[in-house]
Design an enzyme around this catalytic site. Sequence first.
Site, mmCIF file in Angstrom:
data_model
loop_
_atom_site.group_PDB
_atom_site.id
_atom_site.type_symbol
_atom_site.label_atom_id
_atom_site.label_comp_id
_atom_site.label_asym_id
_atom_site.label_seq_id
_atom_site.Cartn_x
_atom_site.Cartn_y
_atom_site.Cartn_z
ATOM 1 N N HIS A 126 8.669 -0.679 3.113
ATOM 2 C CA HIS A 126 7.655 -0.802 4.168
ATOM 3 C C HIS A 126 8.267 -1.179 5.517
ATOM 4 C CE1 HIS A 126 4.410 -0.252 1.385
ATOM 5 N NE2 HIS A 126 4.686 -1.345 0.702
ATOM 6 N N ASP A 162 6.857 4.049 -5.944
ATOM 7 C CA ASP A 162 6.127 2.786 -5.814
ATOM 8 C C ASP A 162 4.630 3.076 -5.701
ATOM 9 O OD1 ASP A 162 4.966 0.376 -4.218
ATOM 10 O OD2 ASP A 162 6.965 -0.305 -4.768
ATOM 11 N N HIS A 164 2.611 1.718 -3.767
ATOM 12 C CA HIS A 164 2.269 1.680 -2.350
ATOM 13 C C HIS A 164 3.094 2.727 -1.606
ATOM 14 C CE1 HIS A 164 1.412 -2.391 -3.923
ATOM 15 N NE2 HIS A 164 0.390 -2.358 -3.080
ATOM 16 N N ASP A 249 5.145 -1.209 -9.608
ATOM 17 C CA ASP A 249 3.782 -1.724 -9.567
ATOM 18 C C ASP A 249 2.758 -0.669 -9.983
ATOM 19 O OD1 ASP A 249 4.508 -0.312 -7.335
ATOM 20 O OD2 ASP A 249 3.882 -1.821 -5.885
#
Length: 359
Positions: A126, A162, A164, A249
């Site tokens: 990120h 991921d 996200h 995740d």
Amino acid sequence: MVTGIVFHEEYLKHEQSPTHPERRERLAYTMDQLREEGIFESERIVLLEPFKASLDDVLEVHTEEYVRFLETESKRGGIIDFDTNIPVGVFDRALLAAGGAIRAAQAVLNKECDNAFAMIRPPGHHAKPYIGAGFCYLNNMAIMVKWLLKQGFERIAILDWDAHHGDGTQEIFYNDDRVLFISTHQMPLYPGTGYPEECGVGKGEGYTVNIPLPPGTGDEGYMMVIDEIIEPVVNEFEPQFIAISAGQDNHFTDPITSLALTARGYAEMMRRAVEMSEKHCNGRLVAVLEGGYSVEGALPYTNLGIIAAMAGFDLSAIREPENYLPELLWRKRDSALVKLRHNIEDVKRVHSKYWKCFK
């Protein structure tokens, strides 16, 4: 095959707060599980000592202003956003994480191992050139890929699985046709980016491939995405190196996401990635740990599955303890496959102008 594992005890010392999702137990529990399984006693596994990334390598990705800010705040403690504070000492640990990613790539290039898994933290995907976010400070993946580009590679594929969206990595390579960025991610979910229409600009147009996944997507959905999107595009791109942002995740026990991947699903995804690397780039593959916050129910088993697939071990025994499986029954949704089918068709429609495999 021989798989390198990058790890350092210093990675366990990073802590935003004792109750923060991105905490030391993410790696501590994994290392306990790997030792219990005897992984480090295998001739197929070699431990790799990381080093700190140089400022020159970091500045290939991040602005000088941001690096100065992070270094200064790291001396006294500070904050970036509501879920990403700056603990004292994080700058040096972030440098060690970024250097751990480079060390993994270096070991593959030097033939110390066939592939490598950088089990590092803090994570990075990120982090943008000018700011950190989402538990991330330096973009470990981007720093490693920029280092590889300087070694003369001209086609590098990044697979970010991921839960996200890897918005930082996407932004860094958005106009670069040397880097194919493919992201599978839950939608809706933080950071709210990663639509199929986000496909790059300038020279990089078509080299960003976003595949949104509906909540409840499980192993079958991920295999569908690999079969219909990821593998065809990678085959056409013909990468010289494959890099994986190995966020974990997506697991059905993760407390902050809503996907339904299993440890065996992770192992199968990595097995397919290894096959692609063997087909196109002599097995050159590096995985870099990103997210994953189920410290007991997922990470020890997903990390084991990933390493087993990379090293060519038998995957039949890769599974979670049975007492976790009831959670899978309510997390996995059959309706997710219907929505995913529509998403896949959207991706093919958007990218049919860039990739022959979708025409």
